[in-house]
Design a protein around this motif. Sequence first.
Motif, PDB file in Angstrom:
ATOM      1  N   GLY A 159       0.824  -1.200   0.000  1.00 48.92           N
ATOM      2  CA  GLY A 159       0.000   0.000   0.000  1.00 48.92           C
ATOM      3  C   GLY A 159       0.860   1.253   0.000  1.00 48.92           C
ATOM      4  N   SER A 160       2.007   1.166  -0.660  1.00 44.83           N
ATOM      5  CA  SER A 160       2.866   2.319  -0.947  1.00 44.83           C
ATOM      6  C   SER A 160       3.376   3.078   0.266  1.00 44.83           C
ATOM      7  CB  SER A 160       2.177   3.291  -1.904  1.00 44.83           C
ATOM      8  OG  SER A 160       1.141   3.974  -1.247  1.00 44.83           O
ATOM      9  N   PHE A 161       3.752   2.361   1.298  1.00 42.15           N
ATOM     10  CA  PHE A 161       4.513   2.990   2.374  1.00 42.15           C
ATOM     11  C   PHE A 161       5.966   2.606   2.160  1.00 42.15           C
ATOM     12  CE2 PHE A 161       6.741   2.704   6.405  1.00 42.15           C
ATOM     13  CZ  PHE A 161       6.407   3.872   7.063  1.00 42.15           C
ATOM     14  N   ARG A 162       6.768   3.586   1.717  1.00 40.99           N
ATOM     15  CA  ARG A 162       8.182   3.319   1.520  1.00 40.99           C
ATOM     16  C   ARG A 162       8.964   4.187   2.475  1.00 40.99           C
ATOM     17  NH1 ARG A 162       9.216   3.278  -4.922  1.00 40.99           N
ATOM     18  NH2 ARG A 162       8.545   1.131  -5.273  1.00 40.99           N
ATOM     19  N   VAL A 163       9.839   3.573   3.244  1.00 39.56           N
ATOM     20  CA  VAL A 163      10.589   4.338   4.234  1.00 39.56           C
ATOM     21  C   VAL A 163      11.285   5.561   3.622  1.00 39.56           C
ATOM     22  CG1 VAL A 163      12.524   4.247   5.831  1.00 39.56           C
ATOM     23  CG2 VAL A 163      10.781   2.479   5.904  1.00 39.56           C
ATOM     24  N   PRO A 164      12.003   5.435   2.490  1.00 40.24           N
ATOM     25  CA  PRO A 164      12.661   6.636   1.951  1.00 40.24           C
ATOM     26  C   PRO A 164      11.671   7.732   1.560  1.00 40.24           C
ATOM     27  CG  PRO A 164      13.270   4.652   0.682  1.00 40.24           C
ATOM     28  CD  PRO A 164      12.310   4.221   1.735  1.00 40.24           C
ATOM     29  N   ASP A 165      10.488   7.332   1.060  1.00 36.72           N
ATOM     30  CA  ASP A 165       9.494   8.330   0.651  1.00 36.72           C
ATOM     31  C   ASP A 165       8.888   9.046   1.855  1.00 36.72           C
ATOM     32  OD1 ASP A 165      10.038   7.497  -1.860  1.00 36.72           O
ATOM     33  OD2 ASP A 165       8.207   6.299  -2.118  1.00 36.72           O
ATOM     34  N   VAL A 166       8.634   8.279   2.919  1.00 36.67           N
ATOM     35  CA  VAL A 166       8.072   8.890   4.121  1.00 36.67           C
ATOM     36  C   VAL A 166       9.072   9.889   4.701  1.00 36.67           C
ATOM     37  CG1 VAL A 166       7.249   8.452   6.470  1.00 36.67           C
ATOM     38  CG2 VAL A 166       6.604   6.912   4.622  1.00 36.67           C
ATOM     39  N   MET A 167      10.346   9.511   4.657  1.00 34.43           N
ATOM     40  CA  MET A 167      11.382  10.420   5.165  1.00 34.43           C
ATOM     41  C   MET A 167      11.372  11.729   4.397  1.00 34.43           C
ATOM     42  SD  MET A 167      14.780   8.451   5.983  1.00 34.43           S
ATOM     43  CE  MET A 167      15.115   7.959   7.611  1.00 34.43           C
ATOM     44  N   LYS A 168      11.294  11.613   3.085  1.00 33.59           N
ATOM     45  CA  LYS A 168      11.305  12.778   2.227  1.00 33.59           C
ATOM     46  C   LYS A 168      10.111  13.681   2.569  1.00 33.59           C
ATOM     47  CE  LYS A 168      12.171  13.309  -2.704  1.00 33.59           C
ATOM     48  NZ  LYS A 168      12.046  12.452  -3.901  1.00 33.59           N
TER      49      LYS A 168
END
Length: 454
Positions: free
Chosen positions: A178-187
Amino acid sequence: MTSLLRDLPSVEQLLQTPRLADLMTRYGRPLTLDALRLSLDETRDAARAGLSSLPSRDQLTARAESILAEWTRPTLQPVINATGVILHTNLGRAPLSRAAAEALTSAALGYSNLEFDLPSGKRGSRTVHAEAILQKLTGAESALVVNNNASAVLLILSALAKGKHVVISRTQLVEIGGSFRVPDVMKQSGAKLAEVGATNKVHLRDYKEALSDGAAMVLRAHRSNFKIVGFTEEPELAKIANLAHEFSVPFVDDLGSGALLDTVKYGLGHEPTVQESLAAGADLVCFSGDKLLGGPQAGIIVGRKDLLDRIKKHPLARAVRADKLCLAALTATLLHYLQDEAPREIPVWRMMSMSPRTAKVRAEAWREKLGQGEVVASESTVGGGSLPDESMPTFVLSLSVKHPDKFLKTLRSQNPPIIARTENDKILFDPRTVLEEQDPSLLSTLYSLLSGVP
Ligand SMILES: *Cc1c(COP(=O)(O)O)cnc(C)c1O
């Protein structure tokens, strides 16, 4: 064609029938009229397309009734999960305990002291509700409940690391369904990614280098849904925590599932527990409410009070706060742990502790009632981003049908829909994830489908 349509009854004429009066009481006048008009429009279209005789008034009314049923059916409906995947993300993850559902209902049906301090009669804070139990259960200084774990991670990073570097190992740059990506959340949070190590290995000295360069936080993200095996290495949690503390920066552990009990006791692999992370020195630990905890959708943050106080003041905390229904259900779920009754009362733990023997007895009872199928050994899984690669021995009812895919589709169109899985063209029904009260419904549906009775 036009002569045919001349005999079509008007809405007013149809309204005179007792059946329509009944529909109007059930569905209300405006919606019933809409449905009747649609039913008449459909007939007109069919007549223009060459329909040879008009439907009777009864048929027109029946069509309106089925339109009404369709329009008012909730899109979110209960299903029977016969897949054997306990935390099935697409099927709503954890079913609640009876007590949690009751707590939710009573919070829903009335007023509550959600943000009202009863002793003083003054404004209170909603954050107090689950906090005390979470502190008691985990030994943490403070706690906060938010909408889900994805928002917990986002909130922690936004409040504590915006514009700063956060160290994370390349072994942990995970994507959760469901599109939770650690690098994206950080950004998204405004934190800067300081990735260290290689895909398979990370050393303490990698962390040290990044910290010497001025990173403001160390984050660990649990590999919830995959494993790395072979030539791999990662320092112990306690060593990473110590190192972070030498540099006076917080060590944050995103545990994902957040078990409070040891899964090893249930014949499964080890899923890291919240207590272990805190004992290893994590300053903050965050996890989901509806994975192995077995409660409602929620994100839970536990840990140091000074950090949580800053987090609670961040504007995003308001945007991702938990609602009263969640807090009511979560508190009741947590109480099961406090009262040492979680394995008995919380459905996901009850399912995990079901012995293969019990599954076999149930599958055999199903077969007996249906008079067909076979009971065979199979595997159930925990799912929901916990314990990847792990399974539990179970017994399933296996049915042979002519067209397996078509049959699965038919099962999904029942009321309630039944979700099963196939293996080698057989349809498998795993008792582990079918709630006992759903047995009669499952069996009567299967019985009529198999005997051809509609
Ligand atoms: C599941 C998971 C999340 C997301 O949690 P939600 O409660 O679904 O938002 C975040 N991090 C990890 C490691 C997870 O396993």
